[in-house]
Design a protein around this motif. Sequence first.
Motif, PDB file in Angstrom:
ATOM      1  N   PRO A  88       0.833  -1.201   0.000  1.00  0.00           N
ATOM      2  CA  PRO A  88       0.000   0.000   0.000  1.00  0.00           C
ATOM      3  C   PRO A  88       0.868   1.252   0.000  1.00  0.00           C
ATOM      4  O   PRO A  88       1.852   1.330   0.702  1.00  0.00           O
ATOM      5  CB  PRO A  88      -0.783  -0.119   1.315  1.00  0.00           C
ATOM      6  CG  PRO A  88      -0.753  -1.558   1.657  1.00  0.00           C
ATOM      7  CD  PRO A  88       0.558  -2.081   1.152  1.00  0.00           C
ATOM      8  N   GLY A  89       0.500   2.220  -0.799  1.00  0.00           N
ATOM      9  CA  GLY A  89       1.277   3.450  -0.876  1.00  0.00           C
ATOM     10  C   GLY A  89       1.974   3.620  -2.209  1.00  0.00           C
ATOM     11  O   GLY A  89       2.293   4.735  -2.622  1.00  0.00           O
ATOM     12  N   THR A 119       3.923   5.726   2.915  1.00  0.00           N
ATOM     13  CA  THR A 119       2.876   6.641   3.362  1.00  0.00           C
ATOM     14  C   THR A 119       3.422   8.058   3.496  1.00  0.00           C
ATOM     15  O   THR A 119       2.799   9.032   3.056  1.00  0.00           O
ATOM     16  CB  THR A 119       2.289   6.173   4.702  1.00  0.00           C
ATOM     17  OG1 THR A 119       1.744   4.861   4.535  1.00  0.00           O
ATOM     18  CG2 THR A 119       1.180   7.104   5.160  1.00  0.00           C
ATOM     19  N   ASN A 153       5.744  -3.374   7.809  1.00  0.00           N
ATOM     20  CA  ASN A 153       5.376  -2.156   8.536  1.00  0.00           C
ATOM     21  C   ASN A 153       6.282  -0.986   8.165  1.00  0.00           C
ATOM     22  O   ASN A 153       5.814   0.146   7.984  1.00  0.00           O
ATOM     23  CB  ASN A 153       5.443  -2.394  10.044  1.00  0.00           C
ATOM     24  CG  ASN A 153       4.358  -3.351  10.523  1.00  0.00           C
ATOM     25  OD1 ASN A 153       3.423  -3.666   9.799  1.00  0.00           O
ATOM     26  ND2 ASN A 153       4.488  -3.816  11.748  1.00  0.00           N
ATOM     27  N   VAL A 206       5.468   0.201   4.519  1.00  0.00           N
ATOM     28  CA  VAL A 206       4.201   0.931   4.486  1.00  0.00           C
ATOM     29  C   VAL A 206       4.376   2.337   5.053  1.00  0.00           C
ATOM     30  O   VAL A 206       3.866   3.323   4.498  1.00  0.00           O
ATOM     31  CB  VAL A 206       3.110   0.165   5.266  1.00  0.00           C
ATOM     32  CG1 VAL A 206       1.872   1.041   5.456  1.00  0.00           C
ATOM     33  CG2 VAL A 206       2.730  -1.112   4.520  1.00  0.00           C
ATOM     34  N   SER A 249      -3.708   3.327   6.198  1.00  0.00           N
ATOM     35  CA  SER A 249      -2.465   2.610   6.475  1.00  0.00           C
ATOM     36  C   SER A 249      -2.028   2.814   7.918  1.00  0.00           C
ATOM     37  O   SER A 249      -1.657   1.868   8.617  1.00  0.00           O
ATOM     38  CB  SER A 249      -1.358   3.081   5.519  1.00  0.00           C
ATOM     39  OG  SER A 249      -1.635   2.683   4.194  1.00  0.00           O
ATOM     40  N   SER A 251      -7.946  -3.300   4.026  1.00  0.00           N
ATOM     41  CA  SER A 251      -7.691  -2.143   3.173  1.00  0.00           C
ATOM     42  C   SER A 251      -8.295  -2.343   1.786  1.00  0.00           C
ATOM     43  O   SER A 251      -8.885  -1.414   1.208  1.00  0.00           O
ATOM     44  CB  SER A 251      -6.181  -1.909   3.053  1.00  0.00           C
ATOM     45  OG  SER A 251      -5.901  -0.816   2.217  1.00  0.00           O
TER      46      SER A 251
END
Length: 248
Positions: free
Chosen positions: A28-29, A236, A229, A232, A156, A173
């Motif tokens: 994600p991102g 972000t 982690n 992400v 996120s 998500s």
Amino acid sequence: MLSSLSPGAWVLLAVGAAAIGVSKTALPGVTTLAVALFAAVLPAKASTGTILVLLLVADMVAITTYRRDADWATLRRLVPGVLTGVLLGSAFLAVAPDRLTAVFIGVLLLVLIAVTLVLMRRPQPPRVQGRVGRAVYGTLAGFTTMSANAGGPVMSMYLLASDFAVTSFLGTSAWFFFIVNVVKLPFSIALGVIRPEALWIDLVLVPVVLASALAGRRLATRMDQDLFNRIVTVLTVASCLYLITTAL
């Protein structure tokens, strides 16, 4: 539009399409990269509409992949805050110019990220799943999604602070943004954001999205939780900085 695109432009679009696929099933991102690449090649509205269709394609792969991993209780509890945020975002859009909107959202998200990371380092984990946490993160997710298509960083941070495992993170998500993007679709069509000529570009790029989404699925199953982690978080922050710098 197809005939006017150079080979170099198609390369940029293909890289952006690959980023969309990977972002939905593994990282994600990365969607921020796609937004930047598409905006560099296509007009603003055409870029937004073309990306939305590809996002929906990638969303369908993601919700199929993680259909058993979504935390529906979390999603349901976020609904009141998200709806409130959408209304606030609509009101903000009615009075704020584009540049101010982008800078404000970017700064707001950076503050949210900083606060979330501080909370996550405390001896006791943050209670973001409580009423106050759900209200704050849900409202911000709705606000940023409506006003700047930037709800990803909020979700996120919320899921990271909630200590979701990789697959639960991606599943929750995926369903959140699939629902949001489906809701956006009729509005985008009515406003002329999605155009017939852009759909031909989508048709060419869909195989790239599918291939990268499937590759991302394999990557996610092999990824260490701590590494996930960190990636992400970095992506972000990069999303927020991109949002600010493009508006300045």
